[in-house]
Design an enzyme around this catalytic site. Structure first.
Site, PDB file in Angstrom:
ATOM      1  N   ASN A  11       0.861  -1.184   0.000  1.00  0.00           N
ATOM      2  CA  ASN A  11       0.000   0.000   0.000  1.00  0.00           C
ATOM      3  C   ASN A  11       0.901   1.238   0.000  1.00  0.00           C
ATOM      4  OD1 ASN A  11      -1.883   1.981   0.396  1.00  0.00           O
ATOM      5  ND2 ASN A  11      -2.301   1.455   2.528  1.00  0.00           N
ATOM      6  N   TRP A  12       1.028   1.842  -1.162  1.00  0.00           N
ATOM      7  CA  TRP A  12       1.949   2.977  -1.274  1.00  0.00           C
ATOM      8  C   TRP A  12       1.370   4.281  -0.721  1.00  0.00           C
ATOM      9  CZ3 TRP A  12       3.726   1.890  -7.006  1.00  0.00           C
ATOM     10  CH2 TRP A  12       4.629   0.821  -6.984  1.00  0.00           C
ATOM     11  N   LYS A  13       0.076   4.280  -0.459  1.00  0.00           N
ATOM     12  CA  LYS A  13      -0.570   5.507   0.050  1.00  0.00           C
ATOM     13  C   LYS A  13      -0.281   6.665  -0.909  1.00  0.00           C
ATOM     14  CE  LYS A  13      -0.152   3.441   4.577  1.00  0.00           C
ATOM     15  NZ  LYS A  13      -0.151   3.604   6.014  1.00  0.00           N
ATOM     16  N   HIS A  96      -9.607   1.605   4.377  1.00  0.00           N
ATOM     17  CA  HIS A  96      -8.339   1.802   5.087  1.00  0.00           C
ATOM     18  C   HIS A  96      -8.553   2.818   6.218  1.00  0.00           C
ATOM     19  CE1 HIS A  96      -4.262   2.958   6.037  1.00  0.00           C
ATOM     20  NE2 HIS A  96      -3.910   1.788   5.545  1.00  0.00           N
ATOM     21  N   GLU A  98      -6.875   5.203   7.252  1.00  0.00           N
ATOM     22  CA  GLU A  98      -6.609   6.607   6.909  1.00  0.00           C
ATOM     23  C   GLU A  98      -7.791   7.215   6.167  1.00  0.00           C
ATOM     24  OE1 GLU A  98      -2.834   5.874   5.076  1.00  0.00           O
ATOM     25  OE2 GLU A  98      -2.012   5.367   7.046  1.00  0.00           O
ATOM     26  N   GLU A 168      -5.971  -4.353  10.497  1.00  0.00           N
ATOM     27  CA  GLU A 168      -4.978  -3.296  10.669  1.00  0.00           C
ATOM     28  C   GLU A 168      -5.276  -2.496  11.935  1.00  0.00           C
ATOM     29  OE1 GLU A 168      -2.808  -2.524   6.759  1.00  0.00           O
ATOM     30  OE2 GLU A 168      -4.309  -0.982   7.041  1.00  0.00           O
ATOM     31  N   GLY A 174       2.061   2.727  10.725  1.00  0.00           N
ATOM     32  CA  GLY A 174       3.018   3.814  10.560  1.00  0.00           C
ATOM     33  C   GLY A 174       3.663   4.252  11.858  1.00  0.00           C
ATOM     34  N   SER A 212       3.028  -1.707  10.452  1.00  0.00           N
ATOM     35  CA  SER A 212       4.469  -1.750  10.744  1.00  0.00           C
ATOM     36  C   SER A 212       5.110  -3.104  10.436  1.00  0.00           C
ATOM     37  CB  SER A 212       4.743  -1.330  12.190  1.00  0.00           C
ATOM     38  OG  SER A 212       4.306   0.002  12.404  1.00  0.00           O
ATOM     39  N   GLY A 233       2.741  -0.918   4.385  1.00  0.00           N
ATOM     40  CA  GLY A 233       2.835   0.491   4.008  1.00  0.00           C
ATOM     41  C   GLY A 233       4.284   0.912   3.845  1.00  0.00           C
TER      42      GLY A 233
HETATM   43  P1  PGA Z   1       2.591   0.622   7.693  1.00  0.00           P
HETATM   44  O1  PGA Z   1       1.153   0.803   6.975  1.00  0.00           O
HETATM   45  O2  PGA Z   1       3.138  -0.694   7.203  1.00  0.00           O
HETATM   46  O3  PGA Z   1       3.392   1.791   7.248  1.00  0.00           O
HETATM   47  O4  PGA Z   1       2.319   0.596   9.151  1.00  0.00           O
HETATM   48  C1  PGA Z   1       0.280  -0.275   6.807  1.00  0.00           C
HETATM   49  C2  PGA Z   1      -1.001   0.192   6.183  1.00  0.00           C
HETATM   50  O5  PGA Z   1      -1.448   1.301   6.501  1.00  0.00           O
HETATM   51  O6  PGA Z   1      -1.597  -0.506   5.341  1.00  0.00           O
END
Ligand code: PGA
Length: 250
Positions: A11-13, A96, A98, A168, A174, A212, A233
């Site tokens: 997931n590159w966001k 997600h 976010e 998640e 993150g 993470s 991520g």
């Molecule tokens: P992260 O993000 O690996 O940077 O914690 C995971 C995600 O939000 O899918």
């Protein structure tokens, strides 16, 4: 119990321009050429086409990070399932944290988005997870169950086998604070039980952990019986790190 193919998604966001996405795919493909896992890249909307074209002829699949539930209409700034399908995108991340936290994504909207994705033959990667306060308050299972019940309310039990669920925990995204393998296992097993109670062929559904995940911690998390993959991520921004996580899933 059926063997579930491991599923590792990047997931590159809101990262990587089109040029950077192209560079990543070119670097990644030789590193994962031998993998038996399902590998899925989730670029920004504008990089989808480039990634789809660069991975042609490989087993790598491509997912969008969001979509609108309607096929077309007056929804400025939105992207629909038919638009994604036309590009040969195969999957879509929905719900997600976010999106839920910063963009007002609701479970009620997800209850429309998941069937819309399935109807267009896009594989939904449905994200669920609790806040730190919910975990500390002992409400993790209640939160997960509520999210799954609402988000999947309009999906027939037979179609539940076509979705991927990502557990998640928001406190692990993150933050560098990864769930323990036991926490990931407990939550993924619970999600599988909820899906089974909904009448799903729950043993066939891939349930991922996200939060993470790094090359150093991937193997022990992915070794857990109900953790079928990872939604990655930060560590998915580097092709070598991402390939190492794919490798850890074998
Ligand atoms: P992260 O993000 O690996 O940077 O914690 C995971 C995600 O939000 O899918």
């Amino acid at each position: 119990m059926p063997e579930r193919t491991p599923y590792i998604a990047a997931n590159w966001k809101m990262n990587k321009t089109v040029a950077e996405a192209a560079e990543f795919v070119d670097a990644l493909l030789p590193l994962i050429a031998a993998t038996q896992c399902d590998v899925v890249l989730c670029p920004s909307f504008i990089a989808l086409n480039e990634v789809v074209e660069r991975r042609r002829g490989t087993a790598v699949r491509v997912a969008a990070q969001n979509m609108h539930e309607e096929d077309a209409g007056a929804f400025t700034g939105e992207i629909s399932a038919p638009m994604l399908v036309e590009l040969d995108v195969e999957a879509v991340v929905l719900g997600h944290s976010e999106r839920r936290q910063f963009f007002g994504e609701t479970d009620e909207a997800l209850a429309r988005k998941v069937p819309a994705a399935l109807g267009a033959d896009l594989e939904p990667i449905l994200c669920v997870g609790e806040t730190e306060a919910a975990r500390d308050g002992g409400e993790t299972k209640a939160v997960l169950e509520r999210q799954l019940q609402i988000d999947l309310a309009a999906v027939d039990s037979i179609d539940l086998a076509r979705i991927v669920v990502a557990y998640e925990p928001i406190w692990a995204i993150g933050t560098g604070r990864v769930a323990t393998p036991e926490q990931a296992q407990d939550a993924c097993a619970f999600i599988r039980d909820v899906l089974r109670m909904r009448g799903a062929a729950a043993n066939e559904i891939r349930i991922l952990y996200g939060g993470s995940v790094k090359p150093a911690n991937a193997a022990e998390i992915l070794a857990k019986p109900d953790v079928d993959g990872a939604l990655v991520g930060g560590a998915a921004l580097d092709p070598v790190d991402f390939a190492a996580i794919v490798e850890a899933a074998r």
